[in-house]
Design an enzyme around this catalytic site. Structure first.
Site, PDB file in Angstrom:
ATOM      1  N   ASP A  29       0.830  -1.218   0.000  1.00 21.75           N
ATOM      2  CA  ASP A  29       0.000   0.000   0.000  1.00 21.75           C
ATOM      3  C   ASP A  29       0.857   1.257   0.000  1.00 21.75           C
ATOM      4  O   ASP A  29       0.693   2.150   0.840  1.00 21.75           O
ATOM      5  CB  ASP A  29      -0.932   0.009   1.211  1.00 21.75           C
TER       6      ASP A  29
ATOM      7  N   GLU B 266     -11.121   0.811  -2.134  1.00 25.23           N
ATOM      8  CA  GLU B 266     -10.490   1.170  -0.866  1.00 25.23           C
ATOM      9  C   GLU B 266      -9.214   1.935  -1.175  1.00 25.23           C
ATOM     10  O   GLU B 266      -9.002   2.369  -2.305  1.00 25.23           O
ATOM     11  CB  GLU B 266     -10.185  -0.096  -0.048  1.00 25.23           C
TER      12      GLU B 266
END
Length: 550
Positions: free
Chosen positions: A60, A225
Site C-alpha cells: 500500500d 479502498e
C-alpha cells in the site's frame, strides 16, 4: 568486519553530543557500506529501469515530492518499528531512512497483532511539515507529523475514533479548509466498497463532521479502498483500487465538487502482462510535467512489491502504463525509461545485509511486536547481535505469537542468506535459528539438549492455528561457531549449515514459503527456551549477508 564496533567500544565520549555525532557517523558509514543490494537492483544502468522498483513487501505505498526529494511510506501492520520512510531522488532508487512509528503506543501491541495495526498510510507535505495519516481498523484514524522525515516524528494523534475506518488520506483545499478521505473494513464496520470524506480542523487533529459518503463502488468497483486525494486544475481526484488485492484494477474518480458526484474511470489493469492487480498507490508530478504512479503487485509469499508507472494526462484524466485498450485502460510496464529528475541515478536500495557494527539495529529490522530490552543487545558484545532466549508466549506451541522474532523483508525472487553465529552460551532446552517466517514457517535451528548441540530443520504448518512444529534431519555437532544458510528460489526455501564457513551441508527438505497475515514472508532470527524458569542463555550472531545465487 567489526572495526566500527571496536572503535565505538574503545572511545571515550566527553558528552552526549559527541557520542550522538559519532553514532551518526557510524550509521552513515554502515549505510554507505551496503548502499547497493547484491540481490536486487531496478536500475539497468542504461537510462531504463525494471519493475518492481523494490522487490520487497512495502504494501500500500504512498509517496510525496518535496523539491528534488521523494518520500515513500507503506503499511506496516503489526511490525515494529512501523511506518517505514524511504527516500529517493529519481523514483527508481530508494533507500530506507527512518520509521515514523518507533513502537505502537498501545500495550495491546506488546503481543503480536498479525494483520492489525497500521493499514494503508498516506504521506503529505504541507506548509513545511510532513504528515502521515493511517487507519487502525480497531481504533480509528491516526496522524503523526515532523519537519524532518529523517528525524523524530510526533507521537500519534487519534484524529477520528472509529471501528473499521481505514486507508486515510488528507487534502488541503485552496480556501484553507482541510479534508480527509477514508474507506471501510467490512470485518469491523460491516460495510465496504464505500469512500467517505470528513472535514478536519485546520491543524488536522480533529474531525468537524460525521462525514459524507462520496462514492459507492458496489456495482462497478467492489472492494474500492485505499483512496488517495488530490486536486489538480480545478478537479478533485481520488485514486483508488477496486476489485480486490490480487486481481483488481486502478480507478480514478474526479469531480468539481469535493463531495461529488464523481465520474469514474479504470486507467490501469493487468491486461496481457504478468503483473497482477496493478493498483493502490501514490501519484507525483515533476517540474518538467512528467507524472508517475507507484503502486503494488501482490506476489504471495514475497509480499506486495512496489512498481513505477508512467502517467500521461489526457482530457483531464491520468492515463497510466502503456498499450491502452479501446476503453483507455493501460497495462503496467515491466521496463521503461527513467524519470527525468534533476539528479542522476545514484544507485541505492533498501538495506538487507548487516554486520551488526552499530550500537542500534539497522533500519531493515522489525520485531513481531513491541520489543523489550532483554530481547537483544548490540553492545554487550560489540560487533555482534546477541539474542537472549525467551520462552514461548503462554499457551502457545510455536513461534507465531512470540514477540521476540526479529525480521526483515524478503528482498528478491532468488537469493542466499547466510549468518555466522556463536552458540556456546545456549542453555539446555534452548534453540536459535534462521527462518523464513509466515503462516507456514521453516528454519534451520541449533538447539542444545542434554546430549549436546544439534542442527535440525524446523517446520511449522498453519502456525496461526497454534500447531506444534516438527523437527527433522537432526545432526549432532561439537562446534559452537556455525554458519547457517537459507536459499530462496521460486518461492521455495532450502537450508544448509557449515562448521568452517566453506563447505555447507544441506539439511532437511525444501519448503514452500507462505505469506503472513496481509504481509509477505520474512527472513527471521530468534532465540527461544522451552522452560520459562531459570536464567536464559543466548546466541551471538556475528553477521547476516544476502547474496545472489551462483
Amino acid at each position: 568486519m567489526r572495526l566500527l564496533g571496536d572503535i565505538y567500544e574503545m572511545m571515550t565520549f566527553t558528552n552526549k553530543t559527541s557520542r550522538s555525532i559519532f553514532v551518526l557517523l557510524l550509521w552513515v558509514a554502515a549505510l554507505q557500506s551496503q548502499a547497493q543490494s547484491k540481490v536486487w537492483n531496478p536500475d539497468n544502468n542504461d537510462g531504463t529501469y525494471s519493475n518492481p522498483i523494490i522487490h520487497a513487501d512495502y504494501s500500500d505505498p504512498d509517496i510525496c515530492r518535496v523539491g528534488d526529494d521523494f518520500y515513500m511510506t507503506a503499511s506496516s501492520f503489526n511490525a515494529v518499528p512501523g511506518l517505514p520512510i524511504l527516500h529517493s531522488r529519481d523514483l527508481v532508487n530508494w533507500t530506507l531512512i527512518n520509521h515514523a512509528l518507533p513502537a505502537n503506543q498501545d500495550s495491546h501491541f506488546d503481543t503480536p497483532q498479525h494483520g492489525n495495526g497500521v493499514w494503508a498510510p498516506s504521506i503529505r507535505y504541507h506548509e513545511e511539515l510532513f504528515y502521515i495519516y493511517w487507519g487502525d481498523p480497531d481504533r480509528g484514524i491516526f496522524m503523526v507529523q515532523t519537519d524532518d522525515p529523517r528525524s523524530e516524528w510526533s507521537a500519534p494523534v487519534l484524529v477520528k475514533k472509529a471501528y473499521g475506518n481505514i486507508d486515510a488520506c488528507p487534502l488541503w483545499d485552496d480556501d484553507g479548509r482541510m479534508y480527509l478521505i477514508h474507506a471501510f473494513a467490512h470485518s469491523r464496520a460491516g460495510v465496504k466498497s464505500l469512500l467517505q470524506v470528513v472535514e478536519l480542523t485546520p491543524d488536522g487533529t480533529q474531525i468537524l463532521d460525521k462525514g459524507t459518503v462520496v462514492f459507492d463502488g458496489h456495482q462497478d468497483h467492489p472492494t474500492i479502498e485505499g483512496p488517495k486525494f488530490y486536486k489538480r486544475n480545478g478537479y478533485y481526484y481520488i485514486f483508488a483500487p477496486g476489485g480486490g488485492v490480487p486481481t483488481g484494477w486502478q480507478i480514478i474518480l474526479r469531480s468539481k465538487n469535493i463531495y461529488g458526484p464523481y465520474e469514474d474511470k479504470i486507467v490501469l489493469a493487468q491486461g496481457n502482462t504478468d503483473i497482477n492487480g496493478p493498483h493502490q498507490g501514490g501519484w507525483v508530478e515533476l517540474d518538467n510535467g512528467e507524472s508517475w504512479f507507484i503502486h503494488f503487485q501482490d506476489k504471495g509469499p514475497y509480499g506486495r512489491v512496489p512498481h513505477l508507472q508512467p502517467v500521461t494526462w489526457k482530457k483531464g484524466w491520468p492515463m497510466m502504463g502503456i498499450n491502452p485498450n479501446k476503453e483507455g485502460v493501460g497495462e503496467p510496464v515491466l521496463n521503461y525509461s527513467n524519470p527525468k529528475t534533476n539528479y542522476g541515478n545514484d544507485q541505492w536500495t533498501p538495506q538487507d545485509s548487516d554486520e551488526f557494527d552499530l550500537p542500534t539495529l539497522g533500519l531493515q529490522w522489525q520485531w513481531n511486536a513491541n520489543p523489550r530490552p532483554q530481547y537483544a543487545s548490540l553492545t554487550t558484545r560489540p560487533g555482534h547481535l546477541q539474542l537472549t532466549s525467551q520462552p514461548l508466549s503462554t499457551g502457545t506451541q510455536n513461534l507465531w505469537m512470540s514477540p521476540n522474532i526479529l525480521t526483515q523483508k524478503i528482498p528478491a525472487m532468488d537469493f542466499l542468506t547466510t549468518i555466522k553465529l556463536d552458540v556456546a552460551h545456549l542453555a539446555e532446552g534452548e534453540e536459535t535459528g534462521l527462518m523464513i517466517f509466515g503462516m507456514d514457517y521453516s528454519g534451520i535451528v541449533v538447539r542444545r539438549t542434554n546430549g549436546g548441540l544439534q542442527v535440525v530443520q524446523s517446520i511449522c504448518t498453519d502456525a496461526p492455528k497454534n500447531t506444534t512444529p516438527s523437527y527433522e534431519d537432526s545432526k549432532d555437532i561439537k562446534a559452537s561457531t556455525l554458519w547457517l544458510s537459507v536459499q530462496v528460489k521460486n518461492g521455495k526455501a532450502s537450508y544448509a549449515y557449515s562448521i568452517d564457513g566453506e563447505a555447507f551441508d544441506p539439511i532437511g527438505s525444501e519448503q514452500t514459503m507462505r505469506e503472513g497475515k496481509w504481509i509477505g514472508a520474512k527472513i527471521a532470527l530468534y532465540a527461544s527456551k522451552s522452560n520459562p524458569k531459570g536464567l536464559p542463555g543466548y546466541a551471538d550472531i556475528d553477521w547476516i549477508r544476502l547474496s545472489a545465487i551462483e
